[in-house]
Design a protein around this motif. Structure first.
Motif, mmCIF file in Angstrom:
data_model
loop_
_atom_site.group_PDB
_atom_site.id
_atom_site.type_symbol
_atom_site.label_atom_id
_atom_site.label_comp_id
_atom_site.label_asym_id
_atom_site.label_seq_id
_atom_site.Cartn_x
_atom_site.Cartn_y
_atom_site.Cartn_z
ATOM 1 N N HIS A 1 7.322 33.023 -38.499
ATOM 2 C CA HIS A 1 7.068 31.770 -39.062
ATOM 3 C C HIS A 1 8.176 31.077 -39.026
ATOM 4 O O HIS A 1 7.793 29.606 -39.148
ATOM 5 C CB HIS A 1 5.423 31.555 -40.259
ATOM 6 N N ASP B 1 10.052 29.855 -36.159
ATOM 7 C CA ASP B 1 8.937 28.382 -35.924
ATOM 8 C C ASP B 1 9.152 26.876 -36.147
ATOM 9 O O ASP B 1 9.503 25.666 -35.938
ATOM 10 C CB ASP B 1 7.863 28.935 -35.916
ATOM 11 N N PRO C 1 3.937 32.189 -33.172
ATOM 12 C CA PRO C 1 3.451 30.623 -32.921
ATOM 13 C C PRO C 1 3.808 30.396 -31.872
ATOM 14 O O PRO C 1 4.276 31.015 -31.228
ATOM 15 C CB PRO C 1 4.489 30.482 -34.876
#
Ligand code: GSH
Length: 216
Positions: free
Chosen positions: A134, A137, A179
């Motif tokens: 994350h 991302d 993601p």
């Protein structure tokens, strides 16, 4: 001719193989004598790590140092952007990969064999890896590669890491969601003309390694 101390299963080795393929560098891969970390290999490469290169007697270890050196001596195609801020961002992502993400993948290795698997560790490490994905991302904005269409030093490390994520996720049944933007990036990266063959070879080396671990 560059000598690369390397093994097919080495993820950081894969990073350098992709870079050298992209730059059309002639190299020969050599297995470290008695294995990496051995006294015989440490006599050649004091750090004892792979990859390392020997370029006409100049010995250099650490994949990032090697990547930047090769990018400076073989300038075409360039694998860092021109603009200082773009270049800094690429370096930031490459270091995030090497220091924050890849070590978590490596930490799973001793848990691949069911005989030495610690399920609590696997669960905690997987949660940390999810957090790192994350974070990545948010740091990276692949469009479609990490820096537009230019294959950069930062892309090279992710070739092996994406293969590791998908292989380890299957074997260890990890509860891990990559993601969507990173999934799209993975697809573009794996089919890039300078990457495809190394990506396939790395998946195959991993499968062979994992089969041995699972059998033991
Ligand atoms: N930061 C180093 C890490 C390289 C690394 O850890 N390589 C592993 C094999 S893929 C290794 O040589 N391990 C032996 C050791 O740590 O002694 C790099 O980017 O080259």
């Amino acid at each position: 001719m560059i000598t690369l101390y390397d093994l097919p299963i080495s993820s950081y080795g894969c990073k350098i193989r992709v870079l050298m393929t992209h730059k059309k560098i002639n190299w020969r891969s050599v297995t470290p004598p008695d294995g990496y970390g051995s006294p015989a290999y440490c006599k050649i490469v004091p750090a004892g790590t792979i990859p390392a290169i020997d370029h006409n007697g100049f010995l250099l270890a650490d994949s990032e140092a090697i990547a930047e050196y090769l990018d400076e001596i073989i300038v075409s195609p360039p694998m860092l952007p021109d603009d200082p801020q773009d270049r800094a961002r690429v370096r930031e992502i490459s270091r995030f990969h090497d220091t924050r993400l890849e070590p978590l993948l490596r930490a799973f290795f001793s848990h691949v064999s069911p005989n030495s698997r610690d399920n609590d560790f696997v669960k905690d490490n997987s949660a940390l890896l999810q957090k790192r994905l994350h974070q990545l991302d948010r740091i990276a904005n692949p469009a479609p590669l990490l820096f537009r269409n230019q294959l950069t030093i930062a892309d090279c490390g992710f070739v092996a890491s994406f293969a590791l994520i998908s292989t380890l996720r299957d074997i260890l049944d990890l509860d891990l969601g990559v993601p969507e933007r990173l999934q799209a990036y993975e697809r573009v990266l794996a089919t890039h003309p300078s990457v495809a063959a190394e990506s396939t070879a790395y998946y195959n080396a991993l499968a062979t390694w994992a089969a041995t671990k699972l059998a033991g």
